[in-house]
Structure formats: structure tokens, C-alpha cells
Design a protein around this motif. Structure first.
Motif, mmCIF file in Angstrom:
data_model
loop_
_atom_site.group_PDB
_atom_site.id
_atom_site.type_symbol
_atom_site.label_atom_id
_atom_site.label_comp_id
_atom_site.label_asym_id
_atom_site.label_seq_id
_atom_site.Cartn_x
_atom_site.Cartn_y
_atom_site.Cartn_z
ATOM 1 N N SER A 179 -41.821 -103.674 -20.851
ATOM 2 C CA SER A 179 -42.384 -102.321 -20.789
ATOM 3 C C SER A 179 -43.822 -102.286 -21.286
ATOM 4 O O SER A 179 -44.623 -101.445 -20.866
ATOM 5 C CB SER A 179 -41.526 -101.350 -21.608
ATOM 6 O OG SER A 179 -40.225 -101.257 -21.090
ATOM 7 N N SER A 180 -44.152 -103.216 -22.194
ATOM 8 C CA SER A 180 -45.514 -103.290 -22.737
ATOM 9 C C SER A 180 -46.402 -104.233 -21.941
ATOM 10 O O SER A 180 -47.569 -104.450 -22.303
ATOM 11 C CB SER A 180 -45.460 -103.746 -24.202
ATOM 12 O OG SER A 180 -44.712 -102.838 -24.989
ATOM 13 N N GLY A 181 -45.837 -104.846 -20.880
ATOM 14 C CA GLY A 181 -46.612 -105.766 -20.057
ATOM 15 C C GLY A 181 -46.790 -107.141 -20.652
ATOM 16 O O GLY A 181 -47.705 -107.882 -20.251
ATOM 17 N N LYS A 221 -40.469 -108.568 -13.201
ATOM 18 C CA LYS A 221 -39.743 -109.778 -13.568
ATOM 19 C C LYS A 221 -40.636 -111.011 -13.588
ATOM 20 O O LYS A 221 -40.261 -112.049 -14.163
ATOM 21 C CB LYS A 221 -38.564 -109.993 -12.613
ATOM 22 C CG LYS A 221 -38.958 -110.347 -11.194
ATOM 23 C CD LYS A 221 -37.744 -110.557 -10.314
ATOM 24 C CE LYS A 221 -37.114 -109.235 -9.960
ATOM 25 N NZ LYS A 221 -35.988 -109.384 -8.993
ATOM 26 N N ASN A 222 -41.826 -110.921 -12.983
ATOM 27 C CA ASN A 222 -42.747 -112.053 -12.994
ATOM 28 C C ASN A 222 -43.321 -112.330 -14.379
ATOM 29 O O ASN A 222 -43.932 -113.382 -14.608
ATOM 30 C CB ASN A 222 -43.890 -111.816 -12.000
ATOM 31 C CG ASN A 222 -43.407 -111.793 -10.565
ATOM 32 O OD1 ASN A 222 -42.519 -112.565 -10.184
ATOM 33 N ND2 ASN A 222 -43.972 -110.899 -9.759
ATOM 34 N N LEU A 223 -43.138 -111.380 -15.296
ATOM 35 C CA LEU A 223 -43.558 -111.594 -16.686
ATOM 36 C C LEU A 223 -42.609 -112.519 -17.434
ATOM 37 O O LEU A 223 -42.929 -112.975 -18.541
ATOM 38 C CB LEU A 223 -43.651 -110.256 -17.424
ATOM 39 C CG LEU A 223 -44.738 -109.287 -16.957
ATOM 40 C CD1 LEU A 223 -44.556 -107.925 -17.629
ATOM 41 C CD2 LEU A 223 -46.124 -109.847 -17.262
ATOM 42 N N ILE A 224 -41.450 -112.801 -16.853
ATOM 43 C CA ILE A 224 -40.446 -113.641 -17.507
ATOM 44 C C ILE A 224 -40.691 -115.095 -17.113
ATOM 45 O O ILE A 224 -40.584 -115.461 -15.943
ATOM 46 C CB ILE A 224 -39.021 -113.220 -17.104
ATOM 47 C CG1 ILE A 224 -38.812 -111.723 -17.356
ATOM 48 C CG2 ILE A 224 -37.990 -114.047 -17.852
ATOM 49 C CD1 ILE A 224 -37.531 -111.170 -16.743
ATOM 50 N N GLN A 225 -41.038 -115.928 -18.089
ATOM 51 C CA GLN A 225 -41.363 -117.321 -17.839
ATOM 52 C C GLN A 225 -40.158 -118.213 -18.161
ATOM 53 O O GLN A 225 -39.706 -118.245 -19.308
ATOM 54 C CB GLN A 225 -42.560 -117.749 -18.709
ATOM 55 C CG GLN A 225 -43.770 -116.839 -18.582
ATOM 56 C CD GLN A 225 -44.343 -116.848 -17.185
ATOM 57 O OE1 GLN A 225 -44.637 -117.902 -16.629
ATOM 58 N NE2 GLN A 225 -44.512 -115.660 -16.600
#
Length: 305
Positions: free
Chosen positions: A185-187, A247-251
Motif C-alpha cells: 500500500s505504501s509502494g 504484485k510486481n513489488l514482491i521480489q
């Protein structure tokens, strides 16, 4: 009608169980915690400040109130910190259970105690209640020790093992789902392991299971967990999908890359047929549980007491 004393009453599971007991039963409730006040404003829910690592406090409170059932949701659950803070882990996770059991034996109370999949090593699956434990980390060893305390205490007790507990409440510490939600949510980009598998358990489902144990006066050992095995990475992706976040923020990374202080079981799967049959409960899938969580957060109905 029973008097139920809940330790850790301001925590995630303590709050969920309290809410469900108020809504679903006529039982009297006393919640306890380290904090000086309850998160609930309902005058019908009594609260006492209680440090369960203080033997005298435990004895005085249980002797005063004489609960029929003690539900112990309190524990030191910082798995990595337990490796370095072993005395603290032993005090909160083992000695406190000894104190509760001593007092319960005198007052003839039963204890419902929470344990964990971390009593296993993740080498075999699925696991029923007869599977031999073999914890990999100190947290798991303390939780197994607490189970053994109750087995040797000569009191009526129920041990409930669960895993990857998630949900929301008032000022609760971030569990995995909330941690993912808050960061996305915070990017913020987050690293999530792809090779640790388990069954995410929605806290309200577990709460219903505990109510059934109390109402039916079940004793022994139960495995209660979500219905679906998934990796931590796929669980995080499911959070992103449910809340329509990026979801692309999830590595994705491996456990070896993550460098956690305490070793974790790589694969955990409970056989929950005993709980489902004897308690008549149904556990949610990942998407089902997250969908309910989203509705709760949108309506804040977990605060409605």
C-alpha cells in the motif's frame, strides 16, 4: 455458562476469540494482558493486567476468579529473537505455562494452549497429531516443551497447533498478511521467500475452532490450519490480488538468500481431519480468508463490540 480467562487478550488471536465469544456464546469472559488496559470498550468484557511470567500474579488472579477454562494465546513468538534471547523465550513460552498449570490444577480449571507447526522439521508431510516432533529452532523447542508441561501436569488440557496465523484487530502487531498489505500500500518493494510452504490460517476460523473445543469440552491435541498449502511468495501475491495492489513489488528470493537467524521448516502441511470431524469446523482457503479480511478492514467490523 463458563468463565473463560484469555491470556494475551489484546493480541490477534485473543481479540478474535473474544469477539466471537461475545457474539456466539453466553459465556463470561475475562481477558488479560501486559498492557494497562483492554483494547475493547465493552463494559461487559472484564480486563485484568497480568504478567503470566510472574508466578504470584498468575496464582492470585486464577485463585480470585476461578475460571472454568484458561485459553493461553500469549507467547514470545519472535522466532529469530528466540535464538539470542533464550532465557526470555524459556520464561514466556515454558515457565509461564508451568505457572498456569499449577494454578489450574488447584482450581480445577482446564487449559486450551496454542502451539505451532514449528515443533516439526518440515521433512515429512502431511502431519497428523501422532507425528513425532523435531523442532529446528529454539522457538519450536520452547513450544514443544510447553506442550510437554501440560501433558505431565495432571490437568484437563487441549493443545492446538496452528501455523501462519493472519487477520486484523485493534492495534495488533503486523502478521505476514498485514505486513505485505502495509508495504504494498505504501509502494515498498518486499523480499518474500519462495521455498517455505505452509497453510495460512485465518484467525477467525481458528477462533471458531477454539470455541468448539470449549463448548464440547474436548481435550487432547488438534491440528487446526487453513485448508490450502502455499508458499510465502504465493500468499503475498494473493494478498496483492485481493487488495488490488501491485504484485510486481514482491521480489521472490530463496531462504538461503533471506538469511534468517532461526532455521525454518521448508514445508508444513497438517492433516486436519480430526479437528474437522470432532469440532465440525471448516477452514478457509487462502483466497476465502483474504476476502473476509478485506471486508473486515473496509468495514472495520472487528471493532464492533
Amino acid at each position: 455458562m463458563k468463565l473463560i480467562l484469555i491470556t494475551g487478550g489484546n493480541g490477534l488471536l485473543g481479540q478474535a476469540l473474544t469477539r466471537l465469544l461475545v457474539r456466539e456464546t453466553k459465556n463470561s469472559i475475562l481477558i488479560t494482558g501486559l498492557e494497562d488496559r483492554s483494547v475493547f470498550n465493552n463494559p461487559g468484557i472484564r480486563y485484568r493486567q497480568l504478567d503470566i511470567t510472574d508466578r504470584k500474579q498468575v496464582w492470585e488472579n486464577i485463585q480470585e476468579y476461578k475460571p472454568d477454562v484458561i485459553v493461553n494465546t500469549a507467547a514470545y513468538t519472535r522466532v529469530d529473537d528466540c535464538e539470542d534471547q533464550r532465557e526470555k523465550a524459556q520464561l514466556y513460552n515454558v515457565k509461564s505455562v508451568e505457572y498456569l498449570a499449577e494454578a489450574a490444577r488447584i482450581t480445577d480449571a482446564s487449559i486450551v494452549h496454542m502451539s505451532t507447526d514449528y515443533v516439526f522439521d518440515g521433512e515429512k508431510a502431511p502431519l497428523d497429531e501422532s507425528a513425532p516432533p523435531n523442532p529446528l529452532n529454539y522457538y519450536g523447542r520452547t513450544k514443544l516443551a510447553s506442550e510437554n508441561v501440560l501433558r505431565g501436569a495432571g490437568i484437563r488440557h487441549t493443545i492446538v497447533r496452528t501455523m501462519i496465523l493472519y487477520g486484523s484487530g485493534i492495534d495488533v502487531k503486523p502478521n505476514f498478511a498485514l505486513w505485505v498489505l502495509q508495504n504494498l500500500s505504501s509502494g515498498n518493494k518486499i523480499n518474500v521467500v519462495v521455498d517455505q510452504y505452509g497453510q495460512p490460517t485465518f484467525v477467525d476460523d481458528l477462533g471458531y475452532g477454539l470455541i468448539k473445543i470449549i463448548e464440547l469440552e474436548r481435550t487432547g491435541l488438534y491440528h487446526i490450519s487453513g485448508s490450502e498449502v502455499t508458499s510465502r511468495y504465493d500468499f503475498a501475491v494473493a494478498v496483492a490480488d485481493t487488495f488490488k495492489l501491485n504484485k510486481n513489488l514482491i521480489q521472490p528470493i530463496s531462504s538461503d538468500e533471506f538469511h534468517q537467524a532461526a532455521p525454518r521448516p521448508r514445508y508444513a502441511e497438517f492433516m486436519t481431519q480430526k479437528a474437522q470431524m470432532e469440532l465440525s469446523i471448516r477452514m478457509s482457503s487462502v483466497r476465502e480468508g483474504l476476502s473476509v479480511l478485506r471486508k473486515q478492514l473496509e468495514s472495520r467490523n472487528y471493532e464492533d463490540l
